[in-house]
Design a protein around this motif. Structure first.
Motif, mmCIF file in Angstrom:
data_model
loop_
_atom_site.group_PDB
_atom_site.id
_atom_site.type_symbol
_atom_site.label_atom_id
_atom_site.label_comp_id
_atom_site.label_asym_id
_atom_site.label_seq_id
_atom_site.Cartn_x
_atom_site.Cartn_y
_atom_site.Cartn_z
ATOM 1 N N GLN A 47 38.251 57.545 14.127
ATOM 2 C CA GLN A 47 37.242 58.054 15.060
ATOM 3 C C GLN A 47 37.846 58.151 16.464
ATOM 4 N N PRO A 48 37.692 59.283 17.118
ATOM 5 C CA PRO A 48 38.262 59.411 18.464
ATOM 6 C C PRO A 48 37.597 58.463 19.463
ATOM 7 N N MET A 49 38.398 57.941 20.359
ATOM 8 C CA MET A 49 37.875 57.135 21.461
ATOM 9 C C MET A 49 37.222 58.090 22.458
ATOM 10 N N PRO A 50 36.185 57.645 23.160
ATOM 11 C CA PRO A 50 35.524 58.530 24.131
ATOM 12 C C PRO A 50 36.475 59.088 25.195
ATOM 13 N N GLU A 51 37.498 58.314 25.558
ATOM 14 C CA GLU A 51 38.412 58.773 26.600
ATOM 15 C C GLU A 51 39.499 59.724 26.104
ATOM 16 N N TRP A 52 39.599 59.918 24.803
ATOM 17 C CA TRP A 52 40.581 60.864 24.289
ATOM 18 C C TRP A 52 40.076 62.280 24.565
ATOM 19 N N PRO A 53 40.900 63.148 25.117
ATOM 20 C CA PRO A 53 40.425 64.460 25.562
ATOM 21 C C PRO A 53 40.044 65.390 24.408
ATOM 22 N N GLU A 54 38.811 65.832 24.439
ATOM 23 C CA GLU A 54 38.324 66.747 23.390
ATOM 24 C C GLU A 54 39.090 68.069 23.420
ATOM 25 N N HIS A 55 39.588 68.471 24.591
ATOM 26 C CA HIS A 55 40.332 69.735 24.661
ATOM 27 C C HIS A 55 41.634 69.668 23.854
ATOM 28 N N ALA A 56 42.050 68.467 23.456
ATOM 29 C CA ALA A 56 43.265 68.320 22.654
ATOM 30 C C ALA A 56 42.998 68.522 21.158
ATOM 31 N N TRP A 57 41.763 68.870 20.797
ATOM 32 C CA TRP A 57 41.461 69.223 19.410
ATOM 33 C C TRP A 57 41.848 70.678 19.195
ATOM 34 N N SER A 58 42.577 70.958 18.138
ATOM 35 C CA SER A 58 43.041 72.310 17.853
ATOM 36 C C SER A 58 42.501 72.810 16.519
ATOM 37 N N PRO A 59 41.708 73.877 16.525
ATOM 38 C CA PRO A 59 41.274 74.480 15.262
ATOM 39 C C PRO A 59 42.459 74.934 14.400
ATOM 40 N N ALA A 60 43.549 75.359 15.047
ATOM 41 C CA ALA A 60 44.738 75.778 14.281
ATOM 42 C C ALA A 60 45.341 74.582 13.540
ATOM 43 N N SER A 61 45.397 73.427 14.191
ATOM 44 C CA SER A 61 45.894 72.218 13.514
ATOM 45 C C SER A 61 44.942 71.808 12.405
ATOM 46 N N ALA A 63 43.197 73.688 10.589
ATOM 47 C CA ALA A 63 43.420 74.579 9.448
ATOM 48 C C ALA A 63 44.617 74.116 8.619
ATOM 49 N N VAL A 64 45.573 73.440 9.251
ATOM 50 C CA VAL A 64 46.743 72.935 8.533
ATOM 51 C C VAL A 64 46.420 71.630 7.813
ATOM 52 N N HIS A 65 45.856 70.643 8.523
ATOM 53 C CA HIS A 65 45.588 69.346 7.887
ATOM 54 C C HIS A 65 44.265 69.307 7.135
ATOM 55 N N ASN A 66 43.432 70.305 7.329
ATOM 56 C CA ASN A 66 42.171 70.452 6.585
ATOM 57 C C ASN A 66 41.201 69.278 6.815
ATOM 58 N N ILE A 67 41.193 68.761 8.029
ATOM 59 C CA ILE A 67 40.260 67.702 8.396
ATOM 60 C C ILE A 67 39.344 68.264 9.475
ATOM 61 N N PRO A 68 38.068 68.478 9.154
ATOM 62 C CA PRO A 68 37.161 69.018 10.165
ATOM 63 C C PRO A 68 36.851 67.991 11.256
ATOM 64 N N ARG A 69 36.659 68.457 12.462
ATOM 65 C CA ARG A 69 36.384 67.575 13.596
ATOM 66 C C ARG A 69 35.177 66.687 13.324
ATOM 67 N N ARG A 70 34.128 67.228 12.729
ATOM 68 C CA ARG A 70 32.894 66.458 12.484
ATOM 69 C C ARG A 70 33.129 65.269 11.546
ATOM 70 N N ALA A 71 34.158 65.331 10.706
ATOM 71 C CA ALA A 71 34.455 64.214 9.792
ATOM 72 C C ALA A 71 34.904 62.976 10.555
ATOM 73 N N LEU A 72 35.398 63.162 11.765
ATOM 74 C CA LEU A 72 35.897 62.034 12.547
ATOM 75 C C LEU A 72 34.787 61.256 13.240
ATOM 76 N N ASP A 73 33.618 61.870 13.398
ATOM 77 C CA ASP A 73 32.511 61.211 14.095
ATOM 78 C C ASP A 73 32.032 59.950 13.390
#
Length: 93
Positions: A47-61, A63-73
Motif C-alpha cells: 500500500q502506498p504511503m500518503p507521502e509517496w507522490p501519486e504523479h509517480a504512478w505510470s499507466p504504462a508501467s 500495463a507491464v506489471h499488470n497491477i492496477p492502482r486500485r489494488a494497492l489501496d
C-alpha cells in the motif's frame, strides 16, 4: 547436510510504480530453497504511503506489471510487508 551452495541464495524482485526517479515499490517477492530442498516464496503488494507522490504512478508501467492502482489501496502497509520479509522462516534462506 550436504554442502549445497544454492541453499544460501534468495531471489528478490520488486515491481515499481514507474521508472521515474521518485517511483515507489508496489510489490515485493522473494523465493529461496529451504533446508528440505523445497522452494519457498513470500510476496505481497504494498500500500502506498500518503507521502509517496501519486504523479509517480505510470499507466504504462501498470500495463507491464499488470497491477492496477486500485489494488494497492487495500494492500498491506509497507511496515507489515517489511515485517513479513523479516519473519524467522525468511532467515533460514
Amino acid at each position: 547436510m550436504p554442502d549445497i551452495p544454492f541453499l544460501s541464495v534468495a531471489f528478490l524482485d520488486f515491481e515499481a510504480s514507474s521508472l521515474a526517479p521518485d517511483s515507489w515499490p508496489i510489490e515485493v517477492g522473494v523465493s529461496w530453497i529451504d533446508r528440505n530442498l523445497e522452494v519457498q516464496t513470500y510476496h505481497s503488494l504494498i500500500q502506498p504511503m500518503p507521502e509517496w507522490p501519486e504523479h509517480a504512478w505510470s499507466p504504462a508501467s501498470a500495463a507491464v506489471h499488470n497491477i492496477p492502482r486500485r489494488a494497492l489501496d487495500t494492500a498491506p502497509h509497507v511496515t507489515e510487508v517489511a515485517e513479513g520479509l523479516l519473519k524467522p522462516s525468511m532467515r533460514s534462506c
